[in-house]
Design an enzyme around this catalytic site. Structure first.
Site, short mmCIF file in Angstrom:
data_model
loop_
_atom_site.label_atom_id
_atom_site.label_comp_id
_atom_site.label_asym_id
_atom_site.label_seq_id
_atom_site.Cartn_x
_atom_site.Cartn_y
_atom_site.Cartn_z
N CYS A 113 44.10 31.92 -20.88
CA CYS A 113 45.23 32.40 -20.29
C CYS A 113 46.01 33.54 -21.10
O CYS A 113 46.58 34.09 -20.43
CB CYS A 113 46.06 31.33 -20.12
SG CYS A 113 45.46 29.78 -19.33
N HIS A 253 53.23 33.56 -18.86
CA HIS A 253 51.98 32.81 -18.21
C HIS A 253 52.72 31.69 -17.39
O HIS A 253 53.48 30.82 -17.90
CB HIS A 253 51.25 32.23 -19.33
CG HIS A 253 50.15 31.37 -18.93
ND1 HIS A 253 49.37 31.74 -17.85
CD2 HIS A 253 49.69 30.29 -19.40
CE1 HIS A 253 48.59 30.75 -17.53
NE2 HIS A 253 48.71 29.82 -18.51
N ASN A 283 48.08 26.76 -12.49
CA ASN A 283 48.01 27.73 -13.57
C ASN A 283 46.57 28.59 -13.17
O ASN A 283 45.29 28.01 -13.28
CB ASN A 283 47.81 26.76 -15.04
CG ASN A 283 47.16 27.69 -16.20
OD1 ASN A 283 46.99 28.73 -16.01
ND2 ASN A 283 47.25 27.03 -17.16
N1 ACO Z 1 49.56 11.73 -11.97
C1 ACO Z 1 50.26 10.71 -12.37
N2 ACO Z 1 50.22 10.50 -13.67
C2 ACO Z 1 49.76 11.26 -14.63
C3 ACO Z 1 49.11 12.46 -14.36
C4 ACO Z 1 48.92 12.68 -12.93
N3 ACO Z 1 48.28 14.00 -12.52
N4 ACO Z 1 48.47 12.98 -15.41
C5 ACO Z 1 48.75 12.19 -16.55
N5 ACO Z 1 49.60 11.23 -16.09
C6 ACO Z 1 50.13 9.91 -16.99
C7 ACO Z 1 49.48 9.97 -18.21
O1 ACO Z 1 48.27 9.12 -17.87
C8 ACO Z 1 50.53 9.24 -18.82
O2 ACO Z 1 50.71 7.76 -18.64
P1 ACO Z 1 50.81 6.73 -19.55
O3 ACO Z 1 52.18 6.96 -20.29
O4 ACO Z 1 50.69 5.48 -19.13
O5 ACO Z 1 49.53 6.96 -20.82
C9 ACO Z 1 51.80 9.81 -18.22
O6 ACO Z 1 51.48 10.37 -17.15
C10 ACO Z 1 52.50 10.85 -19.20
O7 ACO Z 1 51.55 11.81 -19.44
P2 ACO Z 1 51.86 13.03 -20.60
O8 ACO Z 1 50.56 13.86 -20.94
O9 ACO Z 1 52.64 12.62 -21.83
O10 ACO Z 1 52.66 13.81 -19.48
P3 ACO Z 1 53.38 15.22 -19.84
O11 ACO Z 1 54.72 15.07 -19.77
O12 ACO Z 1 53.02 15.88 -21.42
O13 ACO Z 1 52.70 16.25 -18.76
C11 ACO Z 1 50.97 17.90 -18.79
C12 ACO Z 1 51.29 16.50 -18.93
C13 ACO Z 1 51.55 18.32 -17.55
C14 ACO Z 1 49.34 18.17 -18.78
C15 ACO Z 1 51.82 18.67 -20.02
O14 ACO Z 1 51.46 18.26 -21.21
C16 ACO Z 1 51.35 20.35 -19.94
O15 ACO Z 1 51.69 21.10 -18.97
N6 ACO Z 1 50.90 20.77 -21.02
C17 ACO Z 1 50.52 21.95 -21.20
C18 ACO Z 1 49.08 22.47 -20.50
C19 ACO Z 1 48.94 23.69 -20.34
O16 ACO Z 1 49.75 24.57 -20.18
N7 ACO Z 1 47.63 23.98 -20.57
C20 ACO Z 1 47.06 25.41 -19.89
C21 ACO Z 1 46.96 26.29 -21.41
S1 ACO Z 1 46.40 27.67 -20.85
C22 ACO Z 1 44.55 27.84 -20.55
O17 ACO Z 1 43.83 28.53 -21.25
C23 ACO Z 1 44.05 27.07 -19.48
#
Ligand code: ACO
Length: 333
Positions: A113, A253, A283
């Site tokens: 990204c 981003h 994204n």
């Molecule tokens: N729907 C419902 N529940 C979900 C989903 C979903 N789509 N996805 C995960 N959960 C659940 C998980 O299983 C977890 O459940 P548990 O507590 O029973 O284990 C709970 O939700 C919380 O999950 P977390 O991973 O802690 O959620 P978080 O608040 O961290 O959000 C997210 C996750 C959105 C992925 C966040 O961590 C994030 O945005 N990270 C950065 C990602 C990013 O920017 N990536 C791109 C980089 S750029 C590139 O080069 C592509």
């Protein structure tokens, strides 16, 4: 060194929308979870048969028109992508042929990204040194092709799109003022595709294990993102001799609204100075920043003399920021 900056911007996205309601039917998720955790409401998905070069060429065509330049004036093409049409040749060569840009140097660049900011940095150095007359910088990704549509933790995040800029000479004191790029490869496995490269070629076993798709440690990437968005912005502002109070528009981003919000709070940048379109596109990886920039321009949010900071983070792990002063002599005056 010649003052060098952006002369025109364009973007292209697939028509097909995938909403949170659609995803509720595909995996165990909800509109409420996706909206509160990411800020995303819908994303665009390329139809079968549409590849990176198709979106890239459309965005580049628009950027050239906005810059009022012809393909023959371009002598460097850099495409930032991790989802090129083929492993080789480069998508940049396909764009060169599609747009009829004679004999330009053309190559792809992979920085996830952060790719667009990396490519902008390369083009800026190439043009300001006099090595190239004008460059086309394109960020494009078709992440839907490398997304595991059975993995709810990642499939709700990504979308497809392209953004492009023409980089060339601008008035003295305008254009790109500073860039700052960095990487930390110790975080490579935080965001990667396990199989399909030379370490683990595709086999029936890797396909069964779905290792041809994106794997991500979301929490770790989140913490990394908030930290580097702040650090990279402060560093590029320092290099440009600016402070966050000088910034008219912040183009981050578009990965997650909570990452943008956390970085903005740390930097003291209020919402009306931030471009946000993650709600409509998710994204889009390397396309995200030029797509946001293009929409901001078309919405009349940028005027001549404005200070703009673009900042990204991504797979690698990588980060990059660019500070510029908008020349404003392109089609958006
Ligand atoms: N729907 C419902 N529940 C979900 C989903 C979903 N789509 N996805 C995960 N959960 C659940 C998980 O299983 C977890 O459940 P548990 O507590 O029973 O284990 C709970 O939700 C919380 O999950 P977390 O991973 O802690 O959620 P978080 O608040 O961290 O959000 C997210 C996750 C959105 C992925 C966040 O961590 C994030 O945005 N990270 C950065 C990602 C990013 O920017 N990536 C791109 C980089 S750029 C590139 O080069 C592509």
């Amino acid at each position: 060194m010649k003052s060098t900056g952006i002369l025109g911007v364009g973007h292209a996205v697939p028509e097909r929308k995938l909403t949170n309601a659609d995803l509720e039917k595909m995996v165990d998720t909800s509109d409420e979870w996706i909206t509160t955790r990411t800020g995303i409401k819908e994303r665009r998905i390329a139809d079968p048969g549409i590849a990176a070069s198709d979106l890239a060429a459309a965005a580049a065509q628009e950027a050239l028109e906005r810059a009022r330049m012809s393909p023959s004036e371009i002598d460097l093409i850099i495409v930032a992508t991790v989802t090129g049409d083929y492993v080789f040749p480069s998508t940049a060569c396909l764009v060169q042929d599609r747009l009829g840009i004679p004999n330009a140097a053309a190559y792809d660049l992979a920085a996830g990204c952060s790719g667009f900011v990396y490519a902008l940095d390369q083009a800026w150095h190439g043009v300001r040194s006099g090595a190239y007359g004008a460059a086309l910088v394109i960020g494009v990704d078709v992440l839907s092709r490398i997304t595991d549509w059975q993995d709810r933790s990642t499939c709700v995040l990504f979308g497809d799109g392209a953004g492009a800029v023409v980089v060339g000479p601008v008035r003295d004191g305008f254009g790109v003022l500073a860039t700052y790029l960095g990487s930390d490869g110790s975080g490579a496995s935080k965001l990667y595709i396990p199989a399909g490269g030379s370490r683990q070629p595709l086999t029936p076993e890797t396909l069964t294990a779905r290792e041809q798709y994106i794997r991500m440690c979301g929490n770790d990437v989140f913490k990394f993102a908030v930290r580097v968005m702040e650090d990279a912005t402060l560093e590029v502002l320092r290099r440009a001799g600016l402070t966050s109070g000088d910034v008219n528009l912040f183009v981050p981003h578009q990965a997650n609204i909570r990452i943008i919000d956390a970085a903005a709070r740390r930097l003291g940048i209020d919402w009306d100075r931030i471009v946000v379109n993650v709600d409509r596109y998710g994204n889009t990886s390397a396309a995200s920043i030029p797509l946001a920039l293009s929409e901001a321009l078309q919405a009349g949010r940028i005027k001549a003399g404005d200070y703009i900071v673009c900042v990204g983070f991504g797979a690698g792990l990588t980060w990059g920021a660019a500070a510029m002063r908008w020349d404003g002599r392109e089609a958006y005056r």
